[in-house]
Design a protein around this motif. Structure first.
Motif, PDB file in Angstrom:
ATOM      1  N   VAL A  68     -15.833   1.464   4.190  1.00 53.93           N
ATOM      2  CA  VAL A  68     -14.881   0.438   4.627  1.00 53.93           C
ATOM      3  C   VAL A  68     -14.490   0.322   6.194  1.00 53.93           C
ATOM      4  N   GLY A  69     -14.182   1.080   6.820  1.00 53.43           N
ATOM      5  CA  GLY A  69     -13.988   1.264   7.938  1.00 53.43           C
ATOM      6  C   GLY A  69     -12.845   2.005   8.419  1.00 53.43           C
ATOM      7  N   VAL A  70     -12.436   2.499   7.295  1.00 54.29           N
ATOM      8  CA  VAL A  70     -10.764   3.607   7.496  1.00 54.29           C
ATOM      9  C   VAL A  70     -11.611   4.846   8.236  1.00 54.29           C
ATOM     10  N   GLU A  71     -10.955   5.089   9.242  1.00 60.48           N
ATOM     11  CA  GLU A  71     -11.024   5.618   9.633  1.00 60.48           C
ATOM     12  C   GLU A  71     -10.406   7.361   9.685  1.00 60.48           C
TER      13      GLU A  71
ATOM     14  N   PHE B  62      -6.932   7.502   0.887  1.00 55.37           N
ATOM     15  CA  PHE B  62      -8.234   8.635   0.407  1.00 55.37           C
ATOM     16  C   PHE B  62      -7.915   9.563   0.836  1.00 55.37           C
ATOM     17  N   ASN B  63      -6.711   9.915   1.767  1.00 56.01           N
ATOM     18  CA  ASN B  63      -7.020  11.498   2.322  1.00 56.01           C
ATOM     19  C   ASN B  63      -6.001  12.187   0.890  1.00 56.01           C
ATOM     20  N   SER B  64      -5.128  11.045   0.203  1.00 56.08           N
ATOM     21  CA  SER B  64      -4.871  11.888  -1.213  1.00 56.08           C
ATOM     22  C   SER B  64      -5.889  11.967  -2.315  1.00 56.08           C
ATOM     23  N   LEU B  65      -6.198  11.220  -2.516  1.00 60.07           N
ATOM     24  CA  LEU B  65      -7.663  11.299  -3.253  1.00 60.07           C
ATOM     25  C   LEU B  65      -8.373  12.049  -2.798  1.00 60.07           C
ATOM     26  N   ILE B  66      -8.701  12.570  -1.397  1.00 59.32           N
ATOM     27  CA  ILE B  66      -9.911  13.149  -1.059  1.00 59.32           C
ATOM     28  C   ILE B  66      -8.677  15.106  -1.998  1.00 59.32           C
ATOM     29  N   ASP B  67      -7.407  14.963  -1.350  1.00 57.80           N
ATOM     30  CA  ASP B  67      -6.819  16.319  -1.990  1.00 57.80           C
ATOM     31  C   ASP B  67      -6.545  16.659  -3.066  1.00 57.80           C
TER      32      ASP B  67
ATOM     33  N   ILE C  17       0.541  -1.253  -0.434  1.00 55.61           N
ATOM     34  CA  ILE C  17      -0.240   0.197  -0.219  1.00 55.61           C
ATOM     35  C   ILE C  17       0.952   1.071  -0.260  1.00 55.61           C
ATOM     36  N   VAL C  18       2.315   1.144   0.615  1.00 55.19           N
ATOM     37  CA  VAL C  18       2.946   2.436   0.590  1.00 55.19           C
ATOM     38  C   VAL C  18       3.275   2.873  -1.104  1.00 55.19           C
ATOM     39  N   PHE C  19       3.960   1.847  -1.156  1.00 56.50           N
ATOM     40  CA  PHE C  19       4.105   1.914  -3.363  1.00 56.50           C
ATOM     41  C   PHE C  19       2.851   2.328  -3.894  1.00 56.50           C
ATOM     42  N   PHE C  20       1.254   1.917  -3.940  1.00 52.99           N
ATOM     43  CA  PHE C  20       0.377   2.493  -4.105  1.00 52.99           C
ATOM     44  C   PHE C  20      -0.150   3.865  -4.042  1.00 52.99           C
ATOM     45  N   ASN C  21       0.072   4.004  -2.742  1.00 56.97           N
ATOM     46  CA  ASN C  21       0.134   5.889  -1.980  1.00 56.97           C
ATOM     47  C   ASN C  21       0.593   6.398  -2.474  1.00 56.97           C
TER      48      ASN C  21
ATOM     49  N   PRO D  11      -6.793  -0.148   1.403  1.00 54.31           N
ATOM     50  CA  PRO D  11      -6.332   0.658   1.257  1.00 54.31           C
ATOM     51  C   PRO D  11      -6.751   1.851   2.059  1.00 54.31           C
ATOM     52  N   ASP D  12      -5.596   2.516   3.186  1.00 52.26           N
ATOM     53  CA  ASP D  12      -5.677   3.254   4.535  1.00 52.26           C
ATOM     54  C   ASP D  12      -6.074   5.087   4.035  1.00 52.26           C
ATOM     55  N   VAL D  13      -6.127   5.596   5.233  1.00 48.64           N
ATOM     56  CA  VAL D  13      -6.010   6.852   5.373  1.00 48.64           C
ATOM     57  C   VAL D  13      -5.558   7.195   4.555  1.00 48.64           C
TER      58      VAL D  13
END
Length: 179
Positions: free
Chosen positions: A87-90, A61-66, A23-27, A56-58
């Motif tokens: 999906v349960g990511v806070e 999602f934060n990157s997509l929101i930005d 996920i670090v790579f994908f982020n 996916p992690d927070v």
């Protein structure tokens, strides 16, 4: 879809003994695409992440929101927040700061303020960055009186006032007095 990043490539890598990207790579890929304004490509990468069974992690999602905020698509940014919760990511304070900043940057200060006021109800505590975003948005929108009240609220809340906060206050007051 990003031309070189496809499910087949990930499968081929794994078949050759190369570990599947994490996920670090994908982020990193998603964040880079969003910073370039290629949010749809970034969303495609998210679909790939989910498709190969990576969670996916927070940060994802934060990157997509930005990214959506940067291209002025606040409705889509807010939908990403909804998906996170499903999906349960806070969401965290960065999530909300990004959305509040998106509203302020896109000249929707009232929506930014409403979201700011909603944060404690979502158990998200505004921080110095949150207040800096709101103060800057208020000053830029010409709401100097409200900005001054918000600054006092910040101090009363015990939030740390930073050099950047004072820079925003001074800049806003100068624009008000000189404008």
């Amino acid at each position: 879809m990003v031309a070189w990043l496809k499910p087949q490539l990930v499968s081929e890598m794994m078949n050759r003994g190369i570990p599947r990207p994490n996920i670090v790579f994908f982020n990193s890929v998603i964040n880079s695409l969003c910073k370039e304004g290629r949010v749809m490509d970034a969303h495609d990468v998210l679909d790939l992440v989910i498709g190969i069974g990576e969670r996916p992690d927070v940060i994802t999602f934060n990157s997509l929101i930005d990214g959506y905020c940067l291209v002025g698509k606040m409705d889509k940014a807010f939908k990403v927040l909804d998906v996170m919760e499903v999906v349960g990511v806070e969401p965290d304070v960065v999530t909300y700061n990004t959305l509040v900043n998106g509203y302020c940057t896109n000249e929707r200060i009232d929506d930014g303020l409403a979201l700011f006021r909603e944060m404690p109800h979502k158990r998200i505590k505004p921080n110095t960055v949150t207040y800096d975003i709101i103060l800057d948005g208020l000053f830029r929108s010409g709401s100097t009186v409200t900005a001054r009240k918000m600054f006092h609220e910040m101090i009363e809340s015990g939030i740390t006032v930073s050099i950047s906060t004072y820079t925003i206050i001074l800049g806003g007051l100068c624009r008000y007095l000189c404008g």
